[in-house]
Design a protein around this motif. Structure first.
Motif, PDB file in Angstrom:
ATOM      1  N   VAL B 133      78.400   4.761 -94.405  1.00 48.32           N
ATOM      2  CA  VAL B 133      78.867   3.959 -93.294  1.00 48.32           C
ATOM      3  C   VAL B 133      77.924   2.963 -92.902  1.00 48.32           C
ATOM      4  O   VAL B 133      76.580   3.208 -92.746  1.00 48.32           O
ATOM      5  CB  VAL B 133      79.384   4.930 -92.052  1.00 48.32           C
ATOM      6  CG1 VAL B 133      79.829   3.866 -90.857  1.00 48.32           C
ATOM      7  CG2 VAL B 133      80.194   5.845 -92.375  1.00 48.32           C
ATOM      8  N   LYS B 155      81.475   0.950 -98.671  1.00 50.19           N
ATOM      9  CA  LYS B 155      81.098   1.431 -97.621  1.00 50.19           C
ATOM     10  C   LYS B 155      81.890   1.349 -96.480  1.00 50.19           C
ATOM     11  O   LYS B 155      82.431   0.219 -96.404  1.00 50.19           O
ATOM     12  CB  LYS B 155      79.615   0.946 -97.105  1.00 50.19           C
ATOM     13  CG  LYS B 155      78.540   1.178 -98.246  1.00 50.19           C
ATOM     14  CD  LYS B 155      78.120   2.495 -98.634  1.00 50.19           C
ATOM     15  CE  LYS B 155      77.295   2.471 -99.808  1.00 50.19           C
ATOM     16  NZ  LYS B 155      77.190   3.621-100.438  1.00 50.19           N
ATOM     17  N   HIS B 156      82.049   2.300 -95.667  1.00 44.43           N
ATOM     18  CA  HIS B 156      83.006   2.170 -94.453  1.00 44.43           C
ATOM     19  C   HIS B 156      82.190   1.319 -93.415  1.00 44.43           C
ATOM     20  O   HIS B 156      80.945   1.526 -93.441  1.00 44.43           O
ATOM     21  CB  HIS B 156      83.113   3.677 -93.822  1.00 44.43           C
ATOM     22  CG  HIS B 156      84.075   4.273 -94.732  1.00 44.43           C
ATOM     23  ND1 HIS B 156      85.391   4.155 -95.008  1.00 44.43           N
ATOM     24  CD2 HIS B 156      83.761   5.474 -95.566  1.00 44.43           C
ATOM     25  CE1 HIS B 156      85.683   5.134 -95.901  1.00 44.43           C
ATOM     26  NE2 HIS B 156      84.976   5.740 -96.149  1.00 44.43           N
ATOM     27  N   LEU B 185      89.202   1.620 -97.366  1.00 45.60           N
ATOM     28  CA  LEU B 185      88.023   1.687 -96.634  1.00 45.60           C
ATOM     29  C   LEU B 185      88.518   1.535 -95.237  1.00 45.60           C
ATOM     30  O   LEU B 185      89.395   1.026 -94.809  1.00 45.60           O
ATOM     31  CB  LEU B 185      86.906   0.473 -97.108  1.00 45.60           C
ATOM     32  CG  LEU B 185      86.260   0.722 -98.278  1.00 45.60           C
ATOM     33  CD1 LEU B 185      85.355  -0.766 -98.288  1.00 45.60           C
ATOM     34  CD2 LEU B 185      85.337   1.724 -98.158  1.00 45.60           C
ATOM     35  N   CYS B 186      87.515   2.201 -94.215  1.00 48.82           N
ATOM     36  CA  CYS B 186      87.862   1.997 -92.891  1.00 48.82           C
ATOM     37  C   CYS B 186      86.897   0.970 -92.359  1.00 48.82           C
ATOM     38  O   CYS B 186      85.693   1.011 -92.684  1.00 48.82           O
ATOM     39  CB  CYS B 186      87.433   3.449 -92.267  1.00 48.82           C
ATOM     40  SG  CYS B 186      88.494   4.949 -92.876  1.00 48.82           S
ATOM     41  N   ALA B 187      87.712   0.403 -91.508  1.00 47.63           N
ATOM     42  CA  ALA B 187      86.817  -0.776 -90.825  1.00 47.63           C
ATOM     43  C   ALA B 187      87.428  -0.829 -89.198  1.00 47.63           C
ATOM     44  O   ALA B 187      88.381  -1.229 -89.137  1.00 47.63           O
ATOM     45  CB  ALA B 187      86.854  -1.863 -91.466  1.00 47.63           C
ATOM     46  N   LEU B 376      87.079   6.112 -85.892  1.00 43.12           N
ATOM     47  CA  LEU B 376      86.335   5.434 -87.200  1.00 43.12           C
ATOM     48  C   LEU B 376      85.978   6.714 -88.081  1.00 43.12           C
ATOM     49  O   LEU B 376      86.331   7.202 -89.004  1.00 43.12           O
ATOM     50  CB  LEU B 376      85.067   4.449 -86.934  1.00 43.12           C
ATOM     51  CG  LEU B 376      84.417   4.440 -88.237  1.00 43.12           C
ATOM     52  CD1 LEU B 376      85.179   3.686 -89.183  1.00 43.12           C
ATOM     53  CD2 LEU B 376      83.069   3.644 -88.220  1.00 43.12           C
ATOM     54  N   ILE B 380      87.597   8.327 -91.568  1.00 44.45           N
ATOM     55  CA  ILE B 380      87.061   8.614 -92.570  1.00 44.45           C
ATOM     56  C   ILE B 380      87.339  10.161 -92.899  1.00 44.45           C
ATOM     57  O   ILE B 380      87.715  10.518 -94.322  1.00 44.45           O
ATOM     58  CB  ILE B 380      85.617   8.255 -92.372  1.00 44.45           C
ATOM     59  CG1 ILE B 380      85.492   6.639 -92.068  1.00 44.45           C
ATOM     60  CG2 ILE B 380      84.859   8.656 -93.673  1.00 44.45           C
ATOM     61  CD1 ILE B 380      83.684   6.379 -91.787  1.00 44.45           C
ATOM     62  N   PRO B 385      93.005   5.958 -93.281  1.00 44.79           N
ATOM     63  CA  PRO B 385      92.200   4.877 -92.968  1.00 44.79           C
ATOM     64  C   PRO B 385      92.615   3.890 -91.903  1.00 44.79           C
ATOM     65  O   PRO B 385      93.987   3.870 -91.894  1.00 44.79           O
ATOM     66  CB  PRO B 385      92.190   4.054 -94.396  1.00 44.79           C
ATOM     67  CG  PRO B 385      92.735   4.634 -95.248  1.00 44.79           C
ATOM     68  CD  PRO B 385      93.730   6.083 -94.781  1.00 44.79           C
ATOM     69  N   ASN B 387      91.947  -0.069 -90.703  1.00 44.05           N
ATOM     70  CA  ASN B 387      91.414  -1.216 -91.245  1.00 44.05           C
ATOM     71  C   ASN B 387      91.606  -2.347 -89.945  1.00 44.05           C
ATOM     72  O   ASN B 387      92.712  -2.880 -90.333  1.00 44.05           O
ATOM     73  CB  ASN B 387      91.649  -1.686 -92.440  1.00 44.05           C
ATOM     74  CG  ASN B 387      90.665  -2.725 -93.214  1.00 44.05           C
ATOM     75  OD1 ASN B 387      90.235  -3.489 -92.411  1.00 44.05           O
ATOM     76  ND2 ASN B 387      90.609  -2.816 -94.404  1.00 44.05           N
TER      77      ASN B 387
END
Lengths: 536, 446
Positions: B133, B155-156, B185-187, B376, B380, B385, B387
């Motif tokens: 992360v 990368k998260h 992906l997580c944002a 977050l 993950i 996810p 975003n």
């Protein structure tokens, strides 16, 4: 046989078990046969089996859709038919019948494959759903920054932009499709480089030289005179904006013998090009005010000559703004007053004293592809081909000057080839604003407008659109639809391939102020870019 | 006979079923319509919130931008759940990195020299150091490039708002967001009101129709003068600007973008759409350094004619207000903890946790700064996810519209802003001279 007995006989298979089984087996066999027939007539080999377009197979094998990088082969029908269901069978039947008719009853060696490969045609035999069936992720990790911008633009224009507007050659490789690095460079190896512009002491035709290049072009002296502008009510295929007919007096001027060529336009580009310059609206306004700092076009997107070659072919796809800046630059480097023609000058020059629909004999009815007769029996090519490059004579592309005969003033390609910018704003009622009766002198068109006048039709036009009186207008937004740059280019149209221009030179001593309010140019141009600024 | 019997029973079955269905529809219709609005007001709040992220394989995070917020974000991340570590730091200044490192060491996170990176390219090294992360808390000018690099490296990301300072940056973030979306992906983007329990409860109730259709929005961030750093002896232009980044437009986007985006984002969230155009005023009255304004007032108009009135100020000695407000056909709300009918009677209030003496604390149970990291890490670890990058990019663009409208005095449309090629700042980054003057924009013309 009486109907009732016939019905009983026919319904036997449904009623009796043993007949049901046989009937079912026959149906199943029929389905298997039909499926096999469908598959075998959709194979790549079958598509190539008429031997009508071997170059298509060859170019496919060089393309990204033949595993050039990934090893994945995309087959003919995966792009050239919709993905499946009813549409697949319908389109297959439709295309199949057309292809069968074509290969049996027409001379396939006469097919203009290049014309058929244009975007307009490609849209009729490719399917957006077929693209998106495989290309479901428009934002893969390895998408480049340019790809990011282009695909964001595409997603904002949902439904209006087909994939092949930008990706026309992904299925069939065309090496001419990418913009060569050398755009703007002229080969001057064996020719004399001019150091001075040509003199213009008397009002007569002359050959202009562009200093610092080996480029020259002919300007024809057009004497002043009076003519009837517009078309009479009885002219075939006349449109309302060509009237009322009015008597117009035009002062003398010189006009380019032919349209501005790629050689000439590339000289302009090379001397003033602004690589990587910003395309902001403020910049466009600047250029009109500060002509002593003429900054020229940004590099075009793709290959603006459409792969047809440059040289003496007319320069195309530039915007109206670009054409006016070209004139400002040309004036600055030659010390003369070049500008775009007014609509009145253009029609006066095109007619060359002739009152009819064209400067050559014939009626639009003879030359148009619109009438049923001409659709079946063909257009009277021999009467129009020597004078004008139009859709039936052009092979789908522009042509150099020597392809046609001159009009009575000695001008080439006024009719057809490329549509030419005029300086006037377009208004459908422009002719009606001046009362009939006495002649008007040197009209300039409306004070303002949204689009500019374009005249003369092009290689893609039907004969109706190339009549001397026919009027047309730019379509600024539509012609920038595909442009993926942000903001849209002010120098190049992405969606109009048949527009160009020719220039007019005022004979010095004539007190004519160029239209549009642009200042009279003077001094030498500076080739570099715009003022740097914290442009917020 | 047999067939007839069977047919009859089929008809009965169908008829019976239809009858029952019909009855259900008639009965259920009326009550179903009345239910949602009333029911939601008494529904439990905070239903979807976790107090702590679930356990899972260890997650390592790197911090890019080790100032106050970066250090804070690192701590919030560590507090979000079990098995979380900070293993790399990057900053353009060694002293800022060092103070972050010391704060983390005090709570048991030791980061070795080999994973402390100083310089403009520190972000690349943090990303490559083996983290899962990345926490991005640099001045927002750098965010698009940093986010793109995180997405390319899969990368998260936790990244602070705003996500960019100019339209070029906004489009880059949107592209990166879409690229990240497809690979799961997580944002999370630092718009913490979207993770704040009272805001979310208010949102759910308003979404269910308790105040009818929304007709107008208001948002404010009026506060005292913000911090600044005067230039010291020996500092280059770049160093001076970076240390005073919140006062330089190319680094912060001006305060409407840097700070007020929070409130603009809330209204976009509640209204469910973005404005089509903006007209604004702005001025610089007292700001001591840099080239920004210190007040903006924007009239945002949606394509359906509704208005969002936005105001922000960073001047001391004035009336302050940090809040949002929406008005609907049947009521109004402060978007946070109160919903009223149009005559002022209360429809709903958020039920805050009580303190020892039984009084409401006025604070949600888990601070939204921690909640956003809990959410977050949960995303993950559970493989569901979230975003937020594109949503926050759109809200940031709205704030940029307001800024440009105030700087120029012209109307700015969403379309113009989204397609503009405006890019702020220098093209190369190094400690040295920067060719940007502190020119305060003046709208209109004489």
């Amino acid at each position: 046989m009486p109907a009732k007995r016939l019905l009983r006989l026919l319904s036997l298979p449904f009623r009796l078990l043993r007949y049901r089984l046989v009937f079912g087996a026959l149906v199943a066999f029929g389905l298997v046969l039909a499926h096999h027939a469908d598959k075998s007539t959709s194979s790549d080999d079958f598509c190539a089996s008429c031997h009508v377009h071997p170059q298509a197979s060859a170019s496919w094998k060089l393309s990204t859709h033949y595993g050039v990088e990934s090893g994945v082969v995309v087959h003919c029908v995966e792009c050239h038919l919709p993905p499946g269901g009813l549409a697949y069978y319908w389109e297959k039947a439709r295309h199949g019948l057309r292809d069968a008719y074509g290969s049996l009853f027409t001379d396939t060696s006469q097919i203009d494959w290049e014309a058929r490969s244009s975007l307009e045609h490609a849209l009729t035999y490719t399917y957006e759903e077929s693209c998106t069936r495989c290309h479901q992720n428009l934002f893969p990790l390895n998408l480049s920054p340019k790809g990011d911008e282009a695909h964001l633009h595409y997603s904002r224009k949902a439904g209006e932009l087909p994939c092949i507007n930008c990706h026309l050659h992904s299925g069939h490789y065309d090496e001419r499709a990418t913009q060569p690095e050398s755009f703007g460079e002229l080969s001057t190896a064996t020719r004399e480089i001019f150091t001075e512009p040509a003199p213009l002491a008397r009002f007569e035709s002359f050959v202009e030289h562009i200093p610092g290049t080996s480029v020259s072009f002919e300007m024809i002296a057009i004497p002043g005179g009076e003519f009837l502008m517009g078309s009479p009510q009885h002219e075939a295929y006349r449109r309302a904006d060509e009237g009322p007919v009015r008597r117009v007096r035009v002062s003398r001027f010189l006009m380019g013998k032919s349209e501005v060529t790629w050689d000439e336009y590339q000289a302009f580009y090379a001397q003033t090009a602004a690589k990587g310059q910003r395309n902001t609206r403020a910049l466009a306004e600047d250029t009109r005010r500060k002509v002593d700092a003429i900054s020229g076009a940004t590099p075009p997107y793709g290959n603006p000559d459409q792969g047809w070659g440059k040289g003496s072919r007319p320069a195309i796809t530039m915007t109206h703004h670009a054409a006016t800046v070209y004139c400002q630059w040309l004036s600055a480097v030659t010390g003369k007053s070049y500008r775009l023609p007014t609509e009145a000058e253009w029609e006066y020059a095109c007619r060359g004293g002739t009152p009819g629909p064209y400067f050559f004999p014939g009626s639009p009815r003879d030359f148009t592809s619109e009438t049923l007769w001409n659709k079946i029996f063909g257009v009277d090519l021999d009467a129009i081909a020597p004078y004008a490059v139009v859709d039936s004579t052009s092979g789908g592309k522009t042509h150099p000057p020597d392809k046609v005969k001159a009009n009575p003033f000695g001008l080439l390609h006024m009719t057809g080839n490329v549509r030419e910018f005029c300086s006037d704003w377009y208004s459908a009622e422009a002719y009606a604003t001046h009362p009939g009766g006495h002649a008007i002198t040197d009209p300039r068109g409306p004070e303002s407008g949204k689009e500019h006048v374009i005249r003369g039709g092009s290689y893609a036009s039907d004969a109706i659109a190339v009549r001397s009186a026919a009027r047309d207008a730019t379509r600024h937004s539509a012609w920038l639809m595909t442009d993926p740059q942000n903001p849209k280019s002010i120098w190049w149209y992405s969606d109009c391939r048949d527009v160009g221009f020719r220039i007019v030179c005022e004979f010095h001593g004539d007190l004519v102020q160029p239209p549009g309010g642009a200042a009279r140019p003077g001094g030498s141009p500076s080739p570099s870019g715009s003022p740097e600024g914290a442009n917020r | 006979m047999k067939e007839q019997e069977r047919a009859l029973s089929r008809r009965q079955f169908v008829g019976g079923a239809a009858g029952t269905l019909g009855a259900m529809m008639l009965a259920g219709g009326k009550t179903a319509r009345a239910e949602p609005a009333a029911a939601i007001l008494t529904a439990p709040q905070d239903a979807a919130f976790l107090d702590r992220a679930p356990d899972g394989p260890p997650l390592k995070a790197g911090v890019v931008g080790c100032g106050g917020r970066g250090t804070g974000a690192a701590e919030d991340f560590l507090d979000a759940g079990p098995n979380l570590q900070i293993t790399a730091l990057g900053d353009v200044f060694a002293d800022r990195l060092q103070s972050c490192r010391e704060t983390l060491a005090a709570r048991g996170q030791e980061i070795p020299d080999s994973r402390c990176f100083v310089g403009f390219d520190a972000y690349q090294k943090v990303i490559a150091s083996g983290v899962n992360v990345v926490l991005l808390a640099t001045p927002p000018h750098f965010r698009p490039e940093h986010f793109a690099a995180c997405v390319a490296a899969r990368k998260h990301v936790f990244m602070e708002k705003p996500v960019a300072v100019d339209p070029v940056g906004i489009r880059s973030v949107i592209s990166s967001a879409r690229k990240g979306q497809t690979i799961g992906l997580c944002a999370v983007t630092g718009t913490q009101r979207r993770h704040q329990r009272d805001y979310v409860a208010a949102y759910q109730r308003i979404k269910a129709g308790t105040i009818g259709e929304l007709v107008a929005g208001y948002c404010y961030w009026n506060q005292d003068q913000l911090w600044f750093r005067t230039r010291e002896e020996g500092w280059s232009d770049m160093e001076a600007m970076l240390r005073d980044w919140v006062n330089w437009c190319w680094l912060s986007g001006d305060h409407i973008v840097e700070q007020h985006v929070h409130n603009i984002d809330v209204i976009n969230w509640f209204l469910g759409k973005y404005p089509a155009r903006a007209v604004a005023c702005g001025a610089r009255h007292r700001r001591p350094t840099g080239d920004q304004y210190d007040m903006f007032s924007v009239d945002f108009v949606y394509d359906d004619g509704r208005h969002l009135s936005s105001m922000c100020r960073q001047i001391s000695g004035c009336e302050n207000n940090v809040s949002e407000f929406v008005v609907g056909t049947k009521g109004a709300s402060n978007c946070r903890n109160k919903i009223y009918k149009l005559d002022g009677t209360a429809l709903w209030e958020y039920d805050y946790p009580k303190d020892a003496s039984g009084q409401p604390t006025g604070q949600v149970a888990i601070s939204p700064y921690k909640q956003e990291h809990i959410d977050l890490v949960t995303a993950i670890r559970t493989g569901k996810p979230i975003n937020e990058a594109e949503t926050t990019a759109n809200s940031t663009l709205v704030a940029i519209m307001g800024r440009i409208a105030a700087y120029t005095g012209r109307q700015v449309t969403w379309e113009e802003a989204m397609t503009s090629d405006l890019r702020l700042g220098p093209t190369t980054y190094e400690m040295g001279p920067v060719n940007i003057e502190a020119e305060i924009p003046v709208p209109g013309q004489a």
